[in-house]
Design a protein around this motif. Structure first.
Motif, PDB file in Angstrom:
ATOM      1  N   CYS A  94       9.219  29.808 -58.927  1.00  0.00           N
ATOM      2  CA  CYS A  94      10.092  30.190 -57.827  1.00  0.00           C
ATOM      3  C   CYS A  94      11.505  30.519 -58.285  1.00  0.00           C
ATOM      4  CB  CYS A  94      10.154  29.061 -56.809  1.00  0.00           C
ATOM      5  SG  CYS A  94      10.780  27.563 -57.547  1.00  0.00           S
ATOM      6  N   GLU A  95      11.759  30.431 -59.596  1.00  0.00           N
ATOM      7  CA  GLU A  95      13.109  30.649 -60.092  1.00  0.00           C
ATOM      8  C   GLU A  95      13.212  31.997 -60.800  1.00  0.00           C
ATOM      9  OE1 GLU A  95      15.598  28.227 -62.866  1.00  0.00           O
ATOM     10  OE2 GLU A  95      14.862  26.651 -61.522  1.00  0.00           O
ATOM     11  N   LEU A  96      14.297  32.693 -60.513  1.00  0.00           N
ATOM     12  CA  LEU A  96      14.512  33.985 -61.148  1.00  0.00           C
ATOM     13  C   LEU A  96      15.621  33.861 -62.181  1.00  0.00           C
ATOM     14  CD1 LEU A  96      14.381  36.346 -58.105  1.00  0.00           C
ATOM     15  CD2 LEU A  96      12.957  36.554 -60.129  1.00  0.00           C
ATOM     16  N   PRO A  97      15.350  34.282 -63.404  1.00  0.00           N
ATOM     17  CA  PRO A  97      16.429  34.234 -64.396  1.00  0.00           C
ATOM     18  C   PRO A  97      17.478  35.279 -64.055  1.00  0.00           C
ATOM     19  CG  PRO A  97      14.542  35.388 -65.298  1.00  0.00           C
ATOM     20  CD  PRO A  97      14.149  34.913 -63.924  1.00  0.00           C
ATOM     21  N   ILE A 107      12.554  41.610 -67.383  1.00  0.00           N
ATOM     22  CA  ILE A 107      12.055  42.535 -66.358  1.00  0.00           C
ATOM     23  C   ILE A 107      10.560  42.312 -66.163  1.00  0.00           C
ATOM     24  CG2 ILE A 107      11.655  44.981 -65.812  1.00  0.00           C
ATOM     25  CD1 ILE A 107      14.218  45.615 -67.415  1.00  0.00           C
ATOM     26  N   LYS A 108       9.852  42.209 -67.259  1.00  0.00           N
ATOM     27  CA  LYS A 108       8.411  41.943 -67.198  1.00  0.00           C
ATOM     28  C   LYS A 108       8.151  40.607 -66.481  1.00  0.00           C
ATOM     29  CE  LYS A 108       4.604  41.004 -70.354  1.00  0.00           C
ATOM     30  NZ  LYS A 108       3.431  41.890 -70.289  1.00  0.00           N
ATOM     31  N   ALA A 109       8.926  39.598 -66.824  1.00  0.00           N
ATOM     32  CA  ALA A 109       8.752  38.279 -66.207  1.00  0.00           C
ATOM     33  C   ALA A 109       9.053  38.322 -64.705  1.00  0.00           C
ATOM     34  CB  ALA A 109       9.661  37.255 -66.901  1.00  0.00           C
ATOM     35  N   ILE A 110      10.095  39.076 -64.341  1.00  0.00           N
ATOM     36  CA  ILE A 110      10.471  39.179 -62.929  1.00  0.00           C
ATOM     37  C   ILE A 110       9.367  39.865 -62.125  1.00  0.00           C
ATOM     38  CG2 ILE A 110      12.013  40.482 -61.374  1.00  0.00           C
ATOM     39  CD1 ILE A 110      14.268  39.815 -63.466  1.00  0.00           C
ATOM     40  N   ILE A 111       8.813  40.939 -62.665  1.00  0.00           N
ATOM     41  CA  ILE A 111       7.754  41.670 -61.955  1.00  0.00           C
ATOM     42  C   ILE A 111       6.539  40.752 -61.747  1.00  0.00           C
ATOM     43  CG2 ILE A 111       6.115  43.591 -62.151  1.00  0.00           C
ATOM     44  CD1 ILE A 111       8.404  45.204 -63.498  1.00  0.00           C
ATOM     45  N   ALA A 112       6.228  39.946 -62.746  1.00  0.00           N
ATOM     46  CA  ALA A 112       5.107  39.004 -62.622  1.00  0.00           C
ATOM     47  C   ALA A 112       5.371  37.982 -61.511  1.00  0.00           C
ATOM     48  CB  ALA A 112       4.865  38.301 -63.953  1.00  0.00           C
ATOM     49  N   LYS A 113       6.584  37.494 -61.441  1.00  0.00           N
ATOM     50  CA  LYS A 113       6.911  36.488 -60.422  1.00  0.00           C
ATOM     51  C   LYS A 113       6.883  37.066 -59.011  1.00  0.00           C
ATOM     52  CE  LYS A 113       9.357  33.135 -63.167  1.00  0.00           C
ATOM     53  NZ  LYS A 113      10.495  32.212 -63.251  1.00  0.00           N
ATOM     54  N   VAL A 114       7.371  38.283 -58.887  1.00  0.00           N
ATOM     55  CA  VAL A 114       7.401  38.915 -57.575  1.00  0.00           C
ATOM     56  C   VAL A 114       5.986  39.182 -57.055  1.00  0.00           C
ATOM     57  CG1 VAL A 114       7.989  41.106 -56.446  1.00  0.00           C
ATOM     58  CG2 VAL A 114       9.730  39.852 -57.716  1.00  0.00           C
ATOM     59  N   ARG A 126      12.375  38.430 -53.184  1.00  0.00           N
ATOM     60  CA  ARG A 126      12.129  39.786 -53.678  1.00  0.00           C
ATOM     61  C   ARG A 126      13.433  40.578 -53.808  1.00  0.00           C
ATOM     62  NH1 ARG A 126       6.566  40.938 -53.502  1.00  0.00           N
ATOM     63  NH2 ARG A 126       6.884  43.173 -53.725  1.00  0.00           N
ATOM     64  N   THR A 127      14.328  40.373 -52.842  1.00  0.00           N
ATOM     65  CA  THR A 127      15.618  41.078 -52.903  1.00  0.00           C
ATOM     66  C   THR A 127      16.349  40.735 -54.183  1.00  0.00           C
ATOM     67  OG1 THR A 127      15.857  41.162 -50.512  1.00  0.00           O
ATOM     68  CG2 THR A 127      17.881  41.307 -51.802  1.00  0.00           C
ATOM     69  N   ARG A 128      16.399  39.427 -54.463  1.00  0.00           N
ATOM     70  CA  ARG A 128      17.131  39.035 -55.664  1.00  0.00           C
ATOM     71  C   ARG A 128      16.428  39.531 -56.922  1.00  0.00           C
ATOM     72  NH1 ARG A 128      18.374  34.310 -58.803  1.00  0.00           N
ATOM     73  NH2 ARG A 128      20.283  34.994 -59.790  1.00  0.00           N
ATOM     74  N   ALA A 129      15.100  39.533 -56.907  1.00  0.00           N
ATOM     75  CA  ALA A 129      14.347  40.038 -58.056  1.00  0.00           C
ATOM     76  C   ALA A 129      14.682  41.506 -58.315  1.00  0.00           C
ATOM     77  CB  ALA A 129      12.848  39.871 -57.802  1.00  0.00           C
ATOM     78  N   ILE A 130      14.722  42.303 -57.238  1.00  0.00           N
ATOM     79  CA  ILE A 130      15.023  43.729 -57.375  1.00  0.00           C
ATOM     80  C   ILE A 130      16.441  43.938 -57.894  1.00  0.00           C
ATOM     81  CG2 ILE A 130      15.380  45.851 -56.017  1.00  0.00           C
ATOM     82  CD1 ILE A 130      12.944  44.863 -54.283  1.00  0.00           C
ATOM     83  N   LEU A 131      17.328  43.110 -57.419  1.00  0.00           N
ATOM     84  CA  LEU A 131      18.727  43.160 -57.858  1.00  0.00           C
ATOM     85  C   LEU A 131      18.854  42.879 -59.359  1.00  0.00           C
ATOM     86  CD1 LEU A 131      21.720  43.140 -56.963  1.00  0.00           C
ATOM     87  CD2 LEU A 131      21.427  40.761 -56.309  1.00  0.00           C
ATOM     88  N   ILE A 132      18.203  41.835 -59.819  1.00  0.00           N
ATOM     89  CA  ILE A 132      18.286  41.475 -61.236  1.00  0.00           C
ATOM     90  C   ILE A 132      17.580  42.522 -62.091  1.00  0.00           C
ATOM     91  CG2 ILE A 132      17.614  39.755 -62.958  1.00  0.00           C
ATOM     92  CD1 ILE A 132      17.811  37.657 -60.684  1.00  0.00           C
ATOM     93  N   GLY A 190      10.840  54.261 -63.454  1.00  0.00           N
ATOM     94  CA  GLY A 190      10.251  53.187 -64.260  1.00  0.00           C
ATOM     95  C   GLY A 190      10.587  51.826 -63.671  1.00  0.00           C
ATOM     96  N   THR A 191      11.039  50.920 -64.513  1.00  0.00           N
ATOM     97  CA  THR A 191      11.228  49.529 -64.069  1.00  0.00           C
ATOM     98  C   THR A 191      12.364  49.374 -63.066  1.00  0.00           C
ATOM     99  OG1 THR A 191      12.683  49.040 -65.943  1.00  0.00           O
ATOM    100  CG2 THR A 191      10.338  48.564 -66.225  1.00  0.00           C
ATOM    101  N   LYS A 192      13.297  50.314 -63.049  1.00  0.00           N
ATOM    102  CA  LYS A 192      14.385  50.217 -62.080  1.00  0.00           C
ATOM    103  C   LYS A 192      13.869  50.489 -60.675  1.00  0.00           C
ATOM    104  CE  LYS A 192      19.202  51.201 -62.995  1.00  0.00           C
ATOM    105  NZ  LYS A 192      20.259  52.225 -63.022  1.00  0.00           N
ATOM    106  N   GLY A 193      13.081  51.542 -60.541  1.00  0.00           N
ATOM    107  CA  GLY A 193      12.649  51.966 -59.221  1.00  0.00           C
ATOM    108  C   GLY A 193      11.360  51.332 -58.741  1.00  0.00           C
TER     109      GLY A 193
END
Lengths: 131, 131, 131, 131, 131, 131
Positions: A14-17, B33-40, B49-55, B101-104
């Motif tokens: 649940c944590e985002l780096p 980025i890879k880790a964030i996409i997996a978590k989302v 999700r908002t914060r994930a997209i932001l990061i 790519g990973t941004k969009g």
């Protein structure tokens, strides 16, 4: 190919780096500072020196930033308990990249001390990764 | 301790490096980025999700920036002659970190392709260091 | 009133432009660099020169950034096929705004070469807009 | 090739421009805002909307910044005397790019009003260039 | 403990503040400019002066930014009606932090004038808070 | 008029402050975070929430930055000796503004804890000013 052992792996689902944590980042910015100071020592051209000071300022700020991120976002209370010198170590390293260190001076010894402190932090970082 | 083989060593004495050049920098930003996409993928909470997209946006921009710096400041005409695919490779890698790519997108395959391209660039980079 | 022909018009409905793409942006930052170099040539005041180098550094970085964005986000594979010189052209332009160009030097010829390269890129850009 | 009529030409020899001044810069950032708002109107995907809001935030901030630079660094007391509406015009334009305008809302009318204000400022700017 | 009277309190529930508004922010950045100019007056070391100019440049930019934010995001049409000098006051203050003020010069009088203008703005700001 | 007691006064004549040091800076950025969290609690509009998270992210980063600058550039070894809790206090405050605090969450309690920590730091700061 590169083995960077990012700490994003071990975080809770649940944590985002919010950033990346690796002492290599601080070292990558600190090495050019040392190189710049060496080049300036051999060069009296004022425009050259101006640009050197400008770049050194930016690199030093980035070194501080990367160390701050490590200190706040990577290291956790159990790390500070296990390594009681860690607070002082990071604080001294950031000071060595600041106005009384590589930012404010053109002193090769300060750059060497900064690199040595970063390596000490990297050693602790590596130990916490194995634990 | 860390062996980063910075390219500041080989520069002419009258030249000042304006930045740091190492593919590890792009990789350090691409891995989260890879880790964030997996978590989302496992999380429908809109604020999460908002914060994930932001990061992811910030990390992707940094990946692009580090690759651009390599392409402009590190690689020289003889490198582009020896590795004729290098322009396309870096261009594709930066596009993979961009809007298509990973941004969009939140597409794990794009993150994997980005990491693979960075590793290809890192392999060429390492060869140029040995030469 | 202003006819800027932004490329956001032609993008697919599901794609979001992450930035603005127009060679005018690079030119707007490169023209003051030329003006700064001319002023410094007539002025030996060290504080004046320091500030000139500082501003030139920032403008040069912005020129590079705008050209990188064009290269990654605007130009697509068919453009690179139709204009095989485009990679080298953008790479040389960014180098002319870098440490071996207007960033690292106070050389009016470098500023002129940079502006000429930006104009070449702008010509190709304008052609791709008509196509 | 591009005729941007930068104001660096007319500055005193002892003065260094700290930035670039041209209303085209604000317009270049404001046009994508309009495009983004149009795209979001047709798209309910929450991740898409998140990224749209993120980009719109950045573009709006840049619009404000470019207008502020014009207001402080380009326009001089005689301009404000000759165009007594200029203060209010720039203030309203920056507000239209702010929290009560394109930054805080997804309102196409606000984007149109912002573009119209920028064009009014550009018209005054063009007149001062001829004078 | 600190009584900063932030203006976020009074905003409508549906409005999000995009920044912080307090003249103290501009003053916090302007005071070191004055201190830097005083130190440079006593010091001919070129490297010291270079760094002073560099820091002064950054601080001046921040002063301008904080004043711009106040002018656009805090002050509303009724304020400009009640204080007809406010536009000119903020414009002059930002000019005093710009190329013809503390950014471009090492003139203690300019720093004093800048601080005096910030205090005038702060006085109006405080009055609008009481209203 | 404003009594900010900047620490630039007491620095050695040969030292240049690279930034400004005052806990008010962190507080000015932390107060809107609290306000934003309160507003989001009453508002389910996804676009509104997106923008709130975006602003909260930026404010939280600034809080961290201001606290880091205090910790590195203002506080000196004698301060850490006299206030042995200071390292932990600043570290906890920055964590409260990070991914596990106001940056990663919309938790009013976290914002209150952050403000309380900043006030504790401000109290120590004020004591060191009197000493």
């Amino acid at each position: 190919m590169l083995s960077l052992f990012l700490n994003t792996d071990g975080s809770a689902p649940c944590e985002l780096p919010g950033g990346v944590y690796h002492p290599a980042q601080a070292r990558l910015e600190a090495e050019p500072i040392k190189a710049i100071i060496a080049k300036v020592a051999d060069n009296d051209d004022p425009d050259f020196r101006t640009r050197a000071i400008l770049i050194k300022e930016q690199r030093s700020e980035l070194v501080k930033h990367h160390l701050w991120v490590l200190w706040t976002d990577y290291f956790k209370p159990p790390h500070f308990e296990k390594y009681p010198e860690l607070h002082t170590l990071v604080n001294e390293a950031t000071k060595l990249a600041g106005a009384s260190g590589t930012k404010g001076e053109l002193d090769a010894a300060k750059a060497d001390q900064l690199l040595a402190k970063i390596d000490e932090i990297a050693r602790i970082f590596a130990e916490t990764k194995k634990a």
